[in-house]
Enzyme design. Structure first.
Site, PDB file in Angstrom:
ATOM      1  CG  ASP A   1      -9.713  59.635 -16.100  1.00 54.47           C
ATOM      2  OD1 ASP A   1      -9.918  59.038 -17.216  1.00 54.47           O
ATOM      3  OD2 ASP A   1      -9.391  59.206 -15.125  1.00 54.47           O
TER       4      ASP A   1
ATOM      5  CG  ASP B   1     -16.709  61.652  -9.698  1.00 60.44           C
ATOM      6  OD1 ASP B   1     -17.403  61.110 -10.680  1.00 60.44           O
ATOM      7  OD2 ASP B   1     -16.842  60.990  -8.481  1.00 60.44           O
ATOM      8  CB  VAL B   2     -18.276  62.191 -15.291  1.00 57.81           C
ATOM      9  CG1 VAL B   2     -17.198  62.478 -16.295  1.00 57.81           C
ATOM     10  CG2 VAL B   2     -18.468  60.434 -14.965  1.00 57.81           C
TER      11      VAL B   2
ATOM     12  CG  ASN C   1     -14.846  57.069 -23.082  1.00 59.22           C
ATOM     13  OD1 ASN C   1     -15.233  56.008 -23.868  1.00 59.22           O
ATOM     14  ND2 ASN C   1     -14.035  56.987 -22.348  1.00 59.22           N
TER      15      ASN C   1
ATOM     16  CE1 TYR D   1     -20.536  49.107 -18.545  1.00 56.37           C
ATOM     17  CE2 TYR D   1     -21.715  47.593 -19.999  1.00 56.37           C
ATOM     18  CZ  TYR D   1     -20.594  48.633 -19.809  1.00 56.37           C
ATOM     19  OH  TYR D   1     -19.716  48.999 -20.756  1.00 56.37           O
TER      20      TYR D   1
ATOM     21  CE  LYS E   1     -21.850  51.660 -20.551  1.00 49.59           C
ATOM     22  NZ  LYS E   1     -21.019  53.242 -21.204  1.00 49.59           N
TER      23      LYS E   1
ATOM     24  CB  THR F   1     -10.191  49.216 -21.674  1.00 52.79           C
ATOM     25  OG1 THR F   1     -11.203  48.463 -20.956  1.00 52.79           O
ATOM     26  CG2 THR F   1     -10.401  49.342 -23.149  1.00 52.79           C
TER      27      THR F   1
HETATM   28  N1  LIG Z   1     -13.753  47.803 -22.645  1.00 51.17           N
HETATM   29  C1  LIG Z   1     -14.873  47.278 -23.080  1.00 51.17           C
HETATM   30  O1  LIG Z   1     -14.951  46.050 -23.449  1.00 51.17           O
HETATM   31  C2  LIG Z   1     -15.903  48.159 -23.340  1.00 51.17           C
HETATM   32  C3  LIG Z   1     -17.003  47.678 -23.973  1.00 51.17           C
HETATM   33  C4  LIG Z   1     -18.304  48.256 -24.210  1.00 51.17           C
HETATM   34  C5  LIG Z   1     -18.281  49.654 -23.743  1.00 51.17           C
HETATM   35  N2  LIG Z   1     -17.274  50.208 -23.218  1.00 51.17           N
HETATM   36  C6  LIG Z   1     -17.307  51.495 -22.394  1.00 51.17           C
HETATM   37  O2  LIG Z   1     -16.354  52.283 -22.920  1.00 51.17           O
HETATM   38  C7  LIG Z   1     -16.158  53.430 -22.077  1.00 51.17           C
HETATM   39  C8  LIG Z   1     -14.864  53.412 -21.658  1.00 51.17           C
HETATM   40  O3  LIG Z   1     -14.435  52.208 -20.896  1.00 51.17           O
HETATM   41  P1  LIG Z   1     -13.037  51.403 -21.147  1.00 51.17           P
HETATM   42  O4  LIG Z   1     -13.122  50.148 -21.079  1.00 51.17           O
HETATM   43  O5  LIG Z   1     -12.133  52.294 -21.905  1.00 51.17           O
HETATM   44  O6  LIG Z   1     -12.440  51.561 -19.487  1.00 51.17           O
HETATM   45  P2  LIG Z   1     -11.029  52.114 -18.766  1.00 51.17           P
HETATM   46  O7  LIG Z   1     -11.076  51.668 -17.213  1.00 51.17           O
HETATM   47  O8  LIG Z   1      -9.835  51.544 -19.319  1.00 51.17           O
HETATM   48  O9  LIG Z   1     -11.150  53.596 -18.953  1.00 51.17           O
HETATM   49  C9  LIG Z   1     -12.345  54.207 -18.345  1.00 51.17           C
HETATM   50  C10 LIG Z   1     -11.833  55.968 -17.745  1.00 51.17           C
HETATM   51  O10 LIG Z   1     -12.810  56.418 -17.266  1.00 51.17           O
HETATM   52  C11 LIG Z   1     -12.219  57.004 -16.108  1.00 51.17           C
HETATM   53  N3  LIG Z   1     -13.287  57.187 -15.058  1.00 51.17           N
HETATM   54  C12 LIG Z   1     -14.086  56.198 -14.331  1.00 51.17           C
HETATM   55  N4  LIG Z   1     -14.764  56.659 -13.414  1.00 51.17           N
HETATM   56  C13 LIG Z   1     -14.774  57.971 -13.756  1.00 51.17           C
HETATM   57  C14 LIG Z   1     -15.443  59.226 -13.081  1.00 51.17           C
HETATM   58  N5  LIG Z   1     -16.301  58.943 -12.120  1.00 51.17           N
HETATM   59  N6  LIG Z   1     -15.211  60.340 -13.429  1.00 51.17           N
HETATM   60  C15 LIG Z   1     -14.068  60.686 -14.570  1.00 51.17           C
HETATM   61  N7  LIG Z   1     -13.577  59.568 -15.093  1.00 51.17           N
HETATM   62  C16 LIG Z   1     -13.700  58.450 -14.661  1.00 51.17           C
HETATM   63  C17 LIG Z   1     -11.061  56.240 -15.642  1.00 51.17           C
HETATM   64  O11 LIG Z   1     -10.191  56.603 -14.588  1.00 51.17           O
HETATM   65  C18 LIG Z   1     -10.391  55.450 -16.761  1.00 51.17           C
HETATM   66  O12 LIG Z   1      -9.419  56.435 -17.150  1.00 51.17           O
HETATM   67  C19 LIG Z   1     -17.189  53.122 -20.785  1.00 51.17           C
HETATM   68  O13 LIG Z   1     -18.290  53.745 -21.063  1.00 51.17           O
HETATM   69  C20 LIG Z   1     -17.527  51.492 -21.049  1.00 51.17           C
HETATM   70  O14 LIG Z   1     -18.804  51.265 -20.540  1.00 51.17           O
HETATM   71  C21 LIG Z   1     -16.171  49.316 -22.814  1.00 51.17           C
END
Ligand SMILES: NC(=O)c1ccc[n+]([C@@H]2O[C@H](COP(=O)([O-])OP(=O)(O)OC[C@H]3O[C@@H](n4cnc5c(N)ncnc54)[C@H](O)[C@@H]3O)[C@@H](O)[C@H]2O)c1
Length: 269
Positions: free
Chosen positions: A43, A66-67, A93, A172, A176, A207
């Site tokens: 992360d 950083d990914v 993720n 986005y 995706k 989230t």
């Molecule tokens: N929450 C939703 O409604 C939702 C819906 C569909 C898809 N998603 C997908 O789920 C996944 C997780 O998102 P979430 O909702 O849990 O968000 P979140 O913001 O709660 O968690 C995301 C995590 O990724 C980390 N992160 C962000 N950029 C980064 C980077 N460059 N390198 C390393 N870590 C990084 C953040 O610090 C955080 O800990 C994402 O791919 C998002 O697109 C979320």
């Protein structure tokens, strides 16, 4: 007949979760660690990472990476192999909300999200983190999984890959959608090496993405109205699917795009 324990066994597996310090990724890390896997979280957020690792406990640790940093990702994967000896399961993720959409949740036009207003750097970062980082993650996972002849890769896509959400930042959706196609392509390439590749497509989950905006009344109401069961997702809802895909019970899934959205997609399409 296999027991439930055998079917869903992930004990001792070496697991990586990118973006595992919050939200959906944290739920993946929690269920894997709870079921006895050795989990490394990648992360970018040091504070969130420290807190998450401490709260999960057990055999869970983290690396600040950083990914979008390709050499950093290569080194982070190698560090996991140095510690665990192998890599069995990778959750690709990490993802971000790349700025505002062209509409507000209240149904107004949002000038800041209009195509001509999007800063190029914002577009590039959205594609880098939501799409290119998945390529980087899969690449380094496979570097280690291929010689083993086994592995599972689970990518977090979104229902936004199948529909267009006007209140979400524009890059986005294409990012995706491309992730889905990439997942199927990787499943084709890697099945012969015993590596399964699947995507989870969440609908709205509470989230911290987009500043945790699903906790705001208007945003929450807009997304709740889409659900067929009257609520948005809680990260606990994702754990069963994650365990299924990472365990022997999921052995016949590959190239699958699995929607988990309380029926939102069904209502909208
Ligand atoms: N929450 C939703 O409604 C939702 C819906 C569909 C898809 N998603 C997908 O789920 C996944 C997780 O998102 P979430 O909702 O849990 O968000 P979140 O913001 O709660 O968690 C995301 C995590 O990724 C980390 N992160 C962000 N950029 C980064 C980077 N460059 N390198 C390393 N870590 C990084 C953040 O610090 C955080 O800990 C994402 O791919 C998002 O697109 C979320």
């Amino acid at each position: 007949m296999a027991s439930l324990e055998t079917m869903f066994n992930v004990r001792g597996k070496s697991v990586i979760v990118t973006g595992g310090a919050s939200g959906i990724g944290r739920a993946y890390a929690e269920i894997m660690a709870e079921q006895g896997a050795r989990v490394c979280i990648f992360d970018i957020d040091p504070t969130g990472l420290d807190r998450t690792v401490a709260e999960i406990g057990g055999d869970c640790w983290g690396q600040i990476v950083d990914v979008g940093d390709r050499p950093g990702m290569a080194a982070a994967f190698d560090a996991v192999v140095a510690r665990h000896g192998r890599i069995d399961t990778v959750f690709a993720n990490a993802g971000i909300d790349p700025g505002p959409g062209f509409m507000t949740p209240e149904g107004e036009r949002n000038p800041a999200g209009a195509i001509e207003a999007i800063p190029d750097e914002q577009w590039d970062r959205g594609i880098e983190i939501n799409l290119t980082s998945v390529y980087t993650t899969v690449k380094h996972a496979v570097r280690h999984m291929k010689p083993q002849g086994s592995g599972e890769i689970i990518v977090t896509s979104s229902i936004a890959s199948l529909i267009n959400e006007s209140i979400v930042g524009t890059s986005y959706m294409p990012a995706k959608a491309a992730v889905n196609h990439f997942v199927r392509h990787m499943a084709m390439e890697l099945g012969a090496y015993g590596i399964r590749v699947n995507a989870i497509l969440p609908g709205p989950f509470i989230t911290n993405i987009a500043g945790g905006r699903l906790r705001n009344k208007a945003d929450r109401a807009a997304f709740e109205a889409q659900s067929l069961i009257g609520r948005i997702g809680d990260v606990e809802d994702i754990k069963g699917l994650a365990l299924l895909l990472a365990s022997p019970a999921g052995a016949y899934f590959t190239g699958s795009l699995i929607v988990i959205d309380g029926g939102s997609l069904t209502r909208m399409t």
